[in-house]
Write a protein that holds these residues in place. Structure first.
Motif, short mmCIF file in Angstrom:
data_model
loop_
_atom_site.label_atom_id
_atom_site.label_comp_id
_atom_site.label_asym_id
_atom_site.label_seq_id
_atom_site.Cartn_x
_atom_site.Cartn_y
_atom_site.Cartn_z
N GLU A 290 -14.62 83.94 -44.12
CA GLU A 290 -15.86 84.54 -44.64
C GLU A 290 -17.07 83.96 -43.91
OE1 GLU A 290 -15.45 83.49 -48.70
OE2 GLU A 290 -13.86 84.96 -49.04
N SER A 291 -17.03 82.67 -43.62
CA SER A 291 -18.13 82.03 -42.90
C SER A 291 -18.28 82.64 -41.51
CB SER A 291 -17.88 80.53 -42.74
OG SER A 291 -17.83 79.91 -43.98
N MET A 292 -17.14 82.87 -40.84
CA MET A 292 -17.19 83.44 -39.50
C MET A 292 -17.82 84.83 -39.54
SD MET A 292 -16.31 81.22 -37.38
CE MET A 292 -16.48 82.26 -35.95
N ILE A 293 -17.40 85.62 -40.54
CA ILE A 293 -17.98 86.97 -40.64
C ILE A 293 -19.49 86.86 -40.86
CG2 ILE A 293 -18.01 89.08 -42.02
CD1 ILE A 293 -15.01 88.66 -42.50
N LEU A 294 -19.88 85.96 -41.74
CA LEU A 294 -21.31 85.76 -42.00
C LEU A 294 -22.05 85.36 -40.73
CD1 LEU A 294 -23.57 85.38 -44.22
CD2 LEU A 294 -22.94 82.98 -44.21
N ALA A 295 -21.47 84.42 -39.98
CA ALA A 295 -22.12 83.94 -38.76
C ALA A 295 -22.25 85.07 -37.74
CB ALA A 295 -21.33 82.77 -38.18
N VAL A 296 -21.18 85.84 -37.59
CA VAL A 296 -21.22 86.93 -36.61
C VAL A 296 -22.26 87.97 -37.02
CG1 VAL A 296 -19.90 88.90 -35.75
CG2 VAL A 296 -18.87 86.62 -35.78
N VAL A 297 -22.30 88.29 -38.31
CA VAL A 297 -23.28 89.28 -38.77
C VAL A 297 -24.70 88.79 -38.50
CG1 VAL A 297 -24.26 90.34 -40.83
CG2 VAL A 297 -21.80 90.34 -40.49
N ILE A 298 -24.98 87.55 -38.86
CA ILE A 298 -26.34 87.04 -38.68
C ILE A 298 -26.69 86.95 -37.19
CG2 ILE A 298 -27.84 85.03 -38.97
CD1 ILE A 298 -26.73 84.64 -41.67
N ALA A 299 -25.79 86.39 -36.40
CA ALA A 299 -26.06 86.27 -34.97
C ALA A 299 -26.25 87.66 -34.36
CB ALA A 299 -24.92 85.53 -34.29
N GLY A 300 -25.35 88.57 -34.71
CA GLY A 300 -25.41 89.92 -34.15
C GLY A 300 -26.70 90.63 -34.53
N LEU A 301 -27.03 90.56 -35.82
CA LEU A 301 -28.23 91.25 -36.28
C LEU A 301 -29.48 90.70 -35.64
CD1 LEU A 301 -27.69 91.94 -40.05
CD2 LEU A 301 -28.42 93.57 -38.31
N THR A 302 -29.54 89.39 -35.54
CA THR A 302 -30.70 88.77 -34.91
C THR A 302 -30.86 89.31 -33.50
OG1 THR A 302 -29.92 86.78 -36.02
CG2 THR A 302 -31.80 86.54 -34.58
N TRP A 303 -29.73 89.34 -32.81
CA TRP A 303 -29.76 89.75 -31.42
C TRP A 303 -30.09 91.22 -31.27
CZ3 TRP A 303 -26.81 92.61 -27.82
CH2 TRP A 303 -27.06 92.25 -26.47
N VAL A 304 -29.39 92.05 -32.01
CA VAL A 304 -29.60 93.51 -31.91
C VAL A 304 -31.03 93.86 -32.28
CG1 VAL A 304 -29.04 95.73 -32.96
CG2 VAL A 304 -27.21 94.18 -32.27
N GLN A 305 -31.46 93.30 -33.40
CA GLN A 305 -32.80 93.63 -33.86
C GLN A 305 -33.84 93.19 -32.83
OE1 GLN A 305 -34.57 91.59 -37.03
NE2 GLN A 305 -35.35 93.44 -38.01
N PHE A 306 -33.61 92.05 -32.27
CA PHE A 306 -34.53 91.53 -31.26
C PHE A 306 -34.60 92.49 -30.07
CE2 PHE A 306 -35.94 88.83 -27.82
CZ PHE A 306 -36.91 88.07 -28.44
N LYS A 307 -33.42 92.84 -29.56
CA LYS A 307 -33.37 93.72 -28.38
C LYS A 307 -33.98 95.08 -28.68
CE LYS A 307 -31.81 91.05 -25.45
NZ LYS A 307 -32.70 90.67 -24.38
N PHE A 308 -33.62 95.60 -29.86
CA PHE A 308 -34.04 96.95 -30.21
C PHE A 308 -35.55 97.03 -30.43
CE2 PHE A 308 -34.71 100.15 -33.60
CZ PHE A 308 -34.32 101.28 -32.88
N LEU A 309 -36.04 96.08 -31.20
CA LEU A 309 -37.45 96.15 -31.55
C LEU A 309 -38.35 95.71 -30.40
CD1 LEU A 309 -37.35 95.00 -35.24
CD2 LEU A 309 -38.09 97.21 -34.38
N GLU A 310 -37.80 94.87 -29.54
CA GLU A 310 -38.56 94.37 -28.41
C GLU A 310 -39.15 95.51 -27.60
OE1 GLU A 310 -37.57 90.72 -25.44
OE2 GLU A 310 -36.26 92.45 -25.45
#
Lengths: 316, 274, 453
Positions: A290-310
């Motif tokens: 569950e921790s790994m899923i949480l980490a992947v979701v947070i890392a992924g979202l941070t990254w995607v959102q950053f790239k997308f909104l940038e």
């Protein structure tokens, strides 16, 4: 900016140092040792408490753990499979998404409203600015206690108001939908101080000449807001959205104090689920997955959102 | 600005007042109920009852609330000092030193901002246990001695330092520590204070980690102390719980109001430059 | 620049102020909270709240005054569920307790960790007379003739009703051993005759109560006879006893004579508050609540046995509560001190005081002769009910607890199912989902611990 400290040591002292140490280009040869000394402590701390645990979590997620928490049986990705097949886990994931989305949208909306209200030039506006930033000084358990009282059955403010107005009394924290509303409202309230401070700062930086120009052209306040204000503060909005989003994914304290994940797991968000499985039932293998899923979701979202909104935000 | 007539003005203040009530409501209610006897609250009589500071007396005498405050103060102060020191040293290396793999290393550190501590508590707990650090100030401080955010923020600030200063320092023959201590730190003072304020608040607000690693009132910080108070009450003793919450919120509110200016500056630096 | 100095001034002031308060308090409290230098510190973890905590702390003080070698230092560690894992997780560190209280359903798990010293060791060394302790309670924490831990706070689930309210509305109280139907009748009459001013009844969403519905119906929750004859490999939440009880609750909810207070500590304090203020007529809860329900209650408290299905004999319920365990990671000297403390808590006098203050049953058989307990029974005859219920129960495999590891998970899952049922879900479906999840958990756990391939 003035400096009160003398920026340089006395020349004599500096010279004596200079004799011992080669200057200029040669100095860079030593940079790696200096860098090691300067960065070393930080790298050690991050290594022990951030990088190593991430790898260890991944490792543990591939095992079943026994009753004292040691990994004993290698099961590959089975823990992940169990989670994906579990309706309870999917519900927890879904609840987290609903919570995060609502918190981000509401925090930004109300935050912009507060900031817009606070940039007005009125007598005494400073007081309002101070008030609007107040919840930044409120910690999670204080917020939880304040709101717990508001939502608590029979003695709480909301139920008393409802009773005196002859409205149906809602069991806020024991009805799944309403419990979610309760923790969303509490979270948004807690977030507002921080959000307000940032957005207010950004609004203040918008050059007044832009508004003047728009006003001359006869633009309505709504048009001004949509076509001047929003584009100008969009980098800040993006920053705030990211911070709020990540913060919401990590929510734990409010849940723990107000609902403990209930009722009917309606507020059993991802971090709470990790806590439950690891520290209440000792199911470390599953909790690591569950921790790994949480980490992947947070890392992924941070990254995607950053790239997308940038690409979409306006940088001046 | 356009001319504002009186009716507009009333509406504006009304709007502001409503917003202020939205923010202040829970505070006011918390403070108010902390002054009422729990019996009155339980009956639902929120107005008209006797008002006193008895709940505060009870909180201070019957609970460990002051000890919790002391613990939080110790933990937050140590964390703050360590973060300001280690983050500034790290940021210095990234701005003023050239070494192989500097960029790569910077991105590695940035990447830690993406890894949530909440997802790493299981191995971190095991580490704490292995080194017999459970239930001690040390374990509440050690994982937070540095922060990627702090390094990142100070790197931005240090980059504003004019290149001539560095050149002058090199000519003067200052060693890196002297340059760091006598030039860089004073120059970036505002950013350092901002980071300090953040570290302090961040540490003060820690909830999950101390909850997992403290087992006695001797080390339990204030957030988990409130949890402890709340879970020990079988008859929701609302008056005393609210009084404790008010006691806890006061120090941070004071820090906030006094340091408001710095929060704003620091926040906006972070916001516009990310 | 001025602002900065001003800021530091404020901060310094704040720091100094708080530090002064804090250290002032710390020195004031030092005498109470910390070990006295020449005494050996015995760290004691417990999970008691409210009046029970007060009484327990009083007993700890009594022990500390009774001798000069040891100093017992009590620490409250949250609810039962949290504490078990805390104990396991801290084992072998300086943070771990020497003696701790742990709930009934953690017995199998704690025994299997190998982290504990069975109290039997000291019972044998001291020739301690174990017969003075109530056999029903003692058996729950023994395995193959070895006493693993000492039963301490022991309760029975019972039915509470507000006798004054029933009299006011001319309602015949439920019988001593009520059926579900009996309770429905009283709840309906209460709700109707009070014109909904009084809520008829409630049952907290609590896994323990779910287990008791099965026990009182004489049905097994786990195979291998609830784990008494071997390691269980699967669970059964969908037996007729479980379904009947859940249907009963759901029907009464739909009829509006049953109120849902939810789950968790808040649920219990809310239902207690409502009961005391005369807004709730009946509820099922631990007998440990008697203390809270009698002090300052203007109404007369009625107590009956736990209900059972119509047309069946009550099989009897298991005890609830917790026992005291010794950690084996402390020196022999410390363990001896911890054992002395346990003996002190189990004396006839301590146990009588414990029952009077809390409602947990006095487990020392000689407590019944103490003036304190005799006075209580005279004053409130209803407080005899839980003890009588325990004595009336003939121990068998379905009413003596479940010897299964991971029962906390079982409680989480059955509680979730109960919540769904209270919200209107089909009982069989909700319980089947929980059952599948638990069986898979049990099998994984067996594999991880090497009990089962």
């Amino acid at each position: 900016m003035e400096m009160t400290h003398k920026p340089f040591p006395s020349p004599t002292k500096a010279k004596s140092v200079a004799k011992e140490r080669p200057r200029g280009f040669n100095g860079h040869r030593h940079d790696k040792y200096v860098a090691a000394a300067f960065l070393g402590p930080s790298l050690v701390v991050l290594g022990i408490f951030v990088f190593y645990p991430m790898l260890k979590t991944l490792y543990l997620s591939l095992f079943l753990t026994n009753n004292v928490g040691r990994p004993t049986v290698f099961v590959g990705l089975k823990n992940y499979g169990t989670l994906l097949a579990s309706s309870a886990y999917r519900a927890s994931f879904q609840a987290t998404l609903i919570y995060v989305f609502s918190v981000v949208v509401l925090t930004l909306t109300v935050g912009v409203l507060l900031a817009q209200a606070a940039v007005q030039k009125l007598a005494g506006i400073r007081w309002f600015r101070t008030i609007f930033s107040a919840t930044m000084g409120v910690s999670v358990s204080v917020a939880a206690i304040f709101w717990l009282f508001i939502f608590s059955p029979s003695v709480g403010l909301l139920d008393q108001l409802a009773a005196s107005l002859h409205l149906p009394v809602i069991n806020w924290l024991t009805t799944p939908g309403w419990a979610m509303v309760a923790i969303i409202v509490s979270t948004v309230w807690m977030n507002l101080g921080f959000t307000f401070l940032i957005l207010f700062g950004a609004l203040q930086m918008v050059p007044t000449t832009l508004y003047d120009a728009a006003a001359v052209e006869g633009a309505s306040p709504r048009y001004q807001f949509l076509h001047v204000t929003l584009p100008m503060i969009s980098p800040t909005l993006f920053f705030t959205a990211t911070v709020t989003l990540i913060g919401a994914f990590k929510s734990f304290g409010l849940i723990d104090l107000m609902t403990a994940g209930g009722p009917n797991n309606a507020t059993n968000l991802m971090v709470y689920q990790v806590y439950r499985d690891a520290f209440l039932t000792g199911n470390y293998g599953q909790a690591s997955a569950e921790s790994m899923i949480l980490a992947v979701v947070i890392a992924g979202l941070t990254w995607v959102q950053f790239k997308f909104l940038e690409k979409r935000v306006t940088y001046e | 600005m356009m001319q504002i007539n009186n009716r507009h003005l009333i509406w504006r203040y009304l709007g502001l007042g409503l917003l202020a009530l939205l923010i202040l409501g829970p505070f006011i209610l918390g403070v108010w109920t902390s002054l009422l006897p729990t019996a009155e609250i339980a009956k639902g009589a929120l107005i008209g009852g006797p008002v006193s500071l008895a709940n505060y007396g009870a909180a201070v005498h019957q609970t460990a609330i002051l000890r919790y405050l002391l613990n939080s103060l110790v933990i937050a102060t140590l964390t703050t000092i360590a973060q300001v020191l280690l983050c500034s040293l790290g940021a210095y290396a990234f701005v003023f030193l050239t070494f192989k793999g500097r960029e790569a290393l910077f991105y590695v550190i940035l990447a830690t901002m993406m890894l949530p501590f909440e997802a790493e508590v299981i191995p971190n707990f095991a580490t704490a246990r292995q080194f017999n650090l459970l239930n001690h100030y040390a374990i509440l401080v050690l994982p937070f001695l540095t922060s990627a955010f702090g390094i990142f923020m100070l790197r931005q600030a240090f980059r504003q330092i004019p290149g001539e200063l560095k050149e002058a320092a090199d000519i003067e023959g200052l060693n890196p520590w002297q340059f760091y201590w006598h030039v860089v730190l004073p120059y970036a003072r505002i950013s350092l204070v901002t980071l300090a304020a953040y570290s302090f608040l961040g540490s003060w607000n820690q909830y999950l980690w101390p909850m997992l690693t403290t087992f006695s009132d001797r080390f339990r910080p204030v957030q988990d102390g409130l949890r402890q108070l709340q879970s020990q009450e079988t008859f929701n003793n609302w008056g005393m719980i609210q009084a404790s919450a008010v006691i806890v919120v006061l120090p941070t509110l004071i820090v906030l109001f006094v340091g408001q200016h710095f929060f704003k500056t620091g926040l906006n630096q972070g916001a516009t430059k990310s | 620049m001025k602002r900065i100095r001003k800021l530091w001034g404020w901060l310094a002031l704040l720091v100094v102020g708080v530090t002064l308060i804090g250290t002032g308090w710390a020195t004031h409290q030092a005498a109470v909270a910390r070990a006295v230098p020449h005494r050996t510190k015995i760290l004691f973890w417990h999970e008691m709240t409210g009046p029970a905590q007060q009484e327990l702390l009083r007993l700890v003080q009594g022990f500390n005054r009774s001798q000069t070698t040891y100093q017992v230092v009590p620490e409250f560690e949250g609810n039962y569920n949290e504490a078990v894992q805390k104990v396991i997780d801290t084992h072998g560190t300086t943070a771990s307790p020497a003696v701790f209280q742990s709930m009934d359903i953690s017995t199998s798990q704690l025994a299997h960790t190998g982290n504990i010293t069975p109290v039997q060791k000291y019972i044998d060394e001291d020739h301690y007379d174990l017969k003075q302790i109530a056999p029903g309670a003692r058996a729950f924490y023994a395995n193959r003739g070895v006493q693993l831990s000492m039963p301490f706070n022991t309760s029975q689930p019972v039915l509470y009703y507000n006798a004054t309210l029933l009299k006011k509305y001319h309602i015949t109280p439920p019988p001593v051993a009520p059926t579900y139907q009996d309770i429905t009748r009283v709840a309906t009459q209460l709700t109707d005759r009070s014109h909904h001013k009084v809520q008829g009844m409630t049952v907290e969403i609590y896994g323990w109560l779910f287990e008791q519905f099965l026990a009182n119906s004489g049905e097994e929750l786990a195979n291998q006879h609830d784990g008494h004859t071997g390691t269980p490999t699967e669970v059964n939440f969908t037996s007729p006893g479980a379904l009947t009880a859940m249907h009963w609750i759901q029907t009464n909810l739909q009829r509006g004579i049953f109120v849902n207070y939810g789950a968790g500590a808040n649920a219990q304090s809310n239902e207690t508050a409502s009961f005391l203020s005369g807004r709730l007529g009946m509820f099922l809860q631990s007998s440990a609540l008697i203390g809270q329900l009698t002090t300052g209650n203007p109404d007369r408290l009625g107590i009956s046995d736990y209900p059972h299905p119509v047309g069946k004999r009550a099989n009897g319920v298991a005890i609830g509560g917790a026992s005291l365990w010794l950690s084996n990671d402390k020196s022999a000297h410390v363990q001896r001190g911890a054992w002395d403390f346990i003996k002190y808590l189990m004396t006839a006098k301590s146990q009588a005081a414990w029952q009077v203050a809390t409602g947990y049953l006095a487990l020392n058989q000689r407590s019944a002769q103490t003036p304190a307990l005799r006075a209580l029974f005279r004053k409130l005859p209803a407080t005899r009910v839980p003890g009588n219920q325990l004595r009336a129960t003939a121990p068998n495999q379905t009413n003596s607890g479940i010897f299964l590891q991971g029962l906390i998970q079982e409680r989480n899952l059955t509680q979730t199912a109960m919540e769904q049922i209270y919200q209107g879900a089909d009982p069989r479906r909700a319980l089947s989902t929980a059952q599948r999840a638990m069986t898979s958990y049990v099998q994984n756990n067996n594999r991880a611990n090497g009990y089962q391939k």
